[in-house]
Every structure is written in C-alpha cells, then in structure tokens.
Design an enzyme around this catalytic site. Structure first.
Site, PDB file in Angstrom:
ATOM      1  N   LEU A 140       0.871  -1.173   0.000  1.00 50.30           N
ATOM      2  CA  LEU A 140       0.000   0.000   0.000  1.00 50.30           C
ATOM      3  C   LEU A 140       0.909   1.225   0.000  1.00 50.30           C
ATOM      4  O   LEU A 140       1.989   1.202   0.597  1.00 50.30           O
ATOM      5  CB  LEU A 140      -0.900   0.047   1.241  1.00 50.30           C
ATOM      6  CG  LEU A 140      -2.004  -1.002   1.381  1.00 50.30           C
ATOM      7  CD1 LEU A 140      -2.712  -0.840   2.726  1.00 50.30           C
ATOM      8  CD2 LEU A 140      -3.011  -0.917   0.247  1.00 50.30           C
ATOM      9  N   ASP A 141       0.477   2.305  -0.659  1.00 51.47           N
ATOM     10  CA  ASP A 141       1.245   3.551  -0.619  1.00 51.47           C
ATOM     11  C   ASP A 141       1.390   4.015   0.832  1.00 51.47           C
ATOM     12  O   ASP A 141       0.544   3.720   1.675  1.00 51.47           O
ATOM     13  CB  ASP A 141       0.526   4.651  -1.402  1.00 51.47           C
ATOM     14  CG  ASP A 141       0.459   4.367  -2.898  1.00 51.47           C
ATOM     15  OD1 ASP A 141       1.186   3.480  -3.362  1.00 51.47           O
ATOM     16  OD2 ASP A 141      -0.339   5.040  -3.583  1.00 51.47           O
ATOM     17  N   ARG A 142       2.425   4.777   1.090  1.00 54.65           N
ATOM     18  CA  ARG A 142       2.681   5.286   2.437  1.00 54.65           C
ATOM     19  C   ARG A 142       1.449   5.994   3.025  1.00 54.65           C
ATOM     20  O   ARG A 142       1.094   5.788   4.178  1.00 54.65           O
ATOM     21  CB  ARG A 142       3.857   6.270   2.416  1.00 54.65           C
ATOM     22  CG  ARG A 142       4.178   6.873   3.784  1.00 54.65           C
ATOM     23  CD  ARG A 142       5.031   8.119   3.635  1.00 54.65           C
ATOM     24  NE  ARG A 142       6.346   7.791   3.130  1.00 54.65           N
ATOM     25  CZ  ARG A 142       7.413   7.577   3.900  1.00 54.65           C
ATOM     26  NH1 ARG A 142       7.306   7.658   5.208  1.00 54.65           N
ATOM     27  NH2 ARG A 142       8.578   7.293   3.358  1.00 54.65           N
ATOM     28  N   THR A 144      -1.713   5.748   2.088  1.00 54.00           N
ATOM     29  CA  THR A 144      -2.964   4.985   2.000  1.00 54.00           C
ATOM     30  C   THR A 144      -3.086   4.100   3.234  1.00 54.00           C
ATOM     31  O   THR A 144      -2.141   3.401   3.601  1.00 54.00           O
ATOM     32  CB  THR A 144      -2.992   4.108   0.735  1.00 54.00           C
ATOM     33  OG1 THR A 144      -2.839   4.948  -0.411  1.00 54.00           O
ATOM     34  CG2 THR A 144      -4.303   3.357   0.631  1.00 54.00           C
ATOM     35  N   ARG A 246      -4.889   6.724  -7.784  1.00 59.22           N
ATOM     36  CA  ARG A 246      -4.659   8.166  -7.715  1.00 59.22           C
ATOM     37  C   ARG A 246      -4.488   8.758  -9.112  1.00 59.22           C
ATOM     38  O   ARG A 246      -5.044   9.817  -9.433  1.00 59.22           O
ATOM     39  CB  ARG A 246      -3.435   8.438  -6.843  1.00 59.22           C
ATOM     40  CG  ARG A 246      -3.609   7.942  -5.412  1.00 59.22           C
ATOM     41  CD  ARG A 246      -2.291   7.793  -4.656  1.00 59.22           C
ATOM     42  NE  ARG A 246      -1.645   9.081  -4.437  1.00 59.22           N
ATOM     43  CZ  ARG A 246      -0.449   9.211  -3.876  1.00 59.22           C
ATOM     44  NH1 ARG A 246       0.222   8.123  -3.500  1.00 59.22           N
ATOM     45  NH2 ARG A 246       0.079  10.407  -3.699  1.00 59.22           N
TER      46      ARG A 246
END
Length: 328
Positions: A140-142, A144, A246
């Site tokens: 997961l993105d930082r 998110t 995104r």
C-alpha cells in the site's frame, strides 16, 4: 555454525531473493556479511557463484559456509522496544497460524528506504525473526491506510502472492474525490507509465503503444455525494500498478482529496488540511489452506475527518458496492 551445509529451497520460497532467504534463517548475520560471502563465492546456488539479490527457485541447493554464532540470549541486541511491539500488535485485524492482517495507518511506509526508518517491515520483528517473521505479499502507498495482508509461513506467503497475481483477490478502496464523476459507475481503462514531472516522478497516462507503459484497469462506483462538491467512491483496481487509483482519478478529472501529488488547484483548495482520502476498506481473498477470507479495516482518522467535513456516514455504504454492477 562451524560446518558447511547444503540446504534446499522450500517450495514456498520460490522466487525469493538469496539474501532474504539467508537472513530469514540467520537474522544475526548482517546484510553486508551476506553480500561479502556471496561475492567471495562462499555462498553458492546449485554449485555456482551467486549474487545476493539473485532470485531462487524451489529445490535449488544453497551452499551455506561456516557462520558466526548467534548472540547468546543474555546479550544485548538491537530490536523493537515494548512500545513498538505493542503498537504493532494493535494494528492486527485478523491472525491465524498462516495469515496476518494489519490495518496499516496513513503515513506509515510498508518498507524502509534510505530516509525511512519507521515502517511495517521493521515492526514485523514483533512476531519473531527468521522463519517466524511474517512476509509481505502486496503493498500500500505510504499515505494509503487499510487492509494489508501478510503470510506467516513461506508456503502461505506464496499462495497469497499467487492470489494477487492471478487476480483472485478482490480489493475495495474508499476515496473522497472532487466533483461528481459522470457516469457515476463504470470501468476506467488507461495505460500508465512512470515519468519525471518537474522535480518528482509520477505515474501518468500513456499511449498503449509505448513499450514502457502498463495497462491499468479500475472499476468505480459512486457510493454517495455531497451536493456537487465531493463524491464518495468505491474503487476496485483490476490491475496493481503503482499509484493506479490516484492517477486514474486525476485522469478522470476527479482527483482524490488530500493527495499532495496527483492533484489540481481546485482539489488542493477544497482539500485544505485533509490528508489523502484513500483507504483500503475491504479485501476478499482465498485462505492459503481453507475457505475464503473477507477482511475489513475500520476507516482511518484521516478519512473520518473527510467524512465529517462533507457529511458522509460510513454505515450507509453497501459492503459489496460492485455486486449490483455485475448483475447488469
């Protein structure tokens, strides 16, 4: 360990890097030591010299040279302090003998880097080292938040990774975006490519003929609206590209609020001090050995702030918002 040993790679470790395979078994041996042993030919794979970052195949024979002894139980060694361990355990949504599921907070990276010292991978020491250490199977993105699944054994990690690779994992994200997408539901198909934009690297739309571009597909459904200002969206990525959701929402003209990177002037103004309004809410995935796991992560404090600002109630959402689309 003072003797040379030959150890076969477990089937569940197919594809793992040599250095990671090595340090799971002997965590007291540093990364630098593993690299030196590989460079000098003391570590070998099927009799041949190997690089520390080489990917291993199931059944391969690893030559393990004599190694320094592990520290004695009473010796002081770096690790997590009790507060870190308690924090790691507080993130658990579900756990059994094969699977660990965390509710990843916004702002906490999944893996470390040059300037990233606090991350999920470090916190996994709370469950042990070596073969006891859980293994990441997706990212997961930082910024998110939400459901993050890990395998607690090599075999479980391999099966979970396979489920993601074969698109047998159904992911549902919640996002708050500027405006009201029209149509309110559908599928976004748009190739993406990483490019330098100004002083940063971003994922941007690309021509399908671009050899560096990857196909990306996102299903979307509008859950609720706050007049014409904001829409609460359920997003389901059918592919797993970096920053896919995104970048896709920005390309649609409805960037996710609070996004510092994929934004417009209008979305930045409306966001104010909100953090990224993107949360991995739900994941359905085959269990490594039995049945199906349906996992939900309570929404983050960042998303709660967005819901409160625009008048959304998390309880009004259908837990399976894409179900009705599939019947059409």
């Amino acid at each position: 360990m003072r003797e040379v040993r030959n150890i076969a790679v477990d089937p569940g470790e197919d594809g793992v890097r040599l250095d990671r395979w090595f340090r799971r078994r002997w965590p007291h041996v540093s990364q630098i030591q593993v690299q030196k042993l590989a460079r000098s030919g003391q570590i070998r794979v099927d009799g041949a010299r190997a690089k520390a970052d080489q990917r291993l195949s199931a059944g391969a024979m690893i030559r393990v040279p004599p190694l320094p002894d592990a520290p004695k139980p009473g010796d002081k060694k770096p690790g997590l302090d009790p507060r870190d361990i308690a924090y790691a355990k507080s993130l658990v949504i579900y756990e059994d003998e094969e699977v660990l599921v965390l509710n990843k907070p916004s702002g906490l990276a999944v893996q470390g880097g040059t300037k990233t010292l606090k991350h999920i991978d470090r916190l996994l020491s709370a469950w042990g080292e070596g073969l006891e250490r859980p293994r990441l199977v997706h990212r997961l993105d930082r910024d998110t938040s939400g459901v993050l699944v890990l395998g607690k054994t090599p075999g479980a990690a391999a099966k979970l990774s396979g489920a993601f690779a074969r698109r047998r994992a159904e992911k549902t994200y919640w996002a708050l975006v500027i405006g009201n997408p029209k149509p309110g539901e559908g599928v976004m198909e748009l190739h993406l490519v990483k490019k330098g934009v100004g002083d940063r690297e971003m994922v941007v739309p690309a021509d399908p003929k671009d050899p560096n571009a990857d196909p990306a597909e996102t299903e979307f459904v509008t859950v609720s609206r706050a007049a014409h200002r904001v829409a609460w969206m359920a997003l389901r990525p059918h592919t797993g590209r970096t920053h896919q959701l995104r970048a896709h929402m920005l390309a649609m003209g409805h960037p996710i609020l609070g996004d510092p990177k994929y934004k417009t002037d209008a979305s930045a103004e409306l966001s104010g001090n909100l953090k990224l309004q993107l949360h991995a809410r739900r994941l359905t995935i085959p269990h490594p050995s039995r049945g199906t796991l349906i996992l939900e992560a309570p929404i983050s404090k960042e998303l709660k702030e967005g819901f409160a600002r625009f008048g959304f109630d998390e309880h009004e959402a259908d837990p399976e918002p894409f179900r009705k689309r599939k019947k059409r």
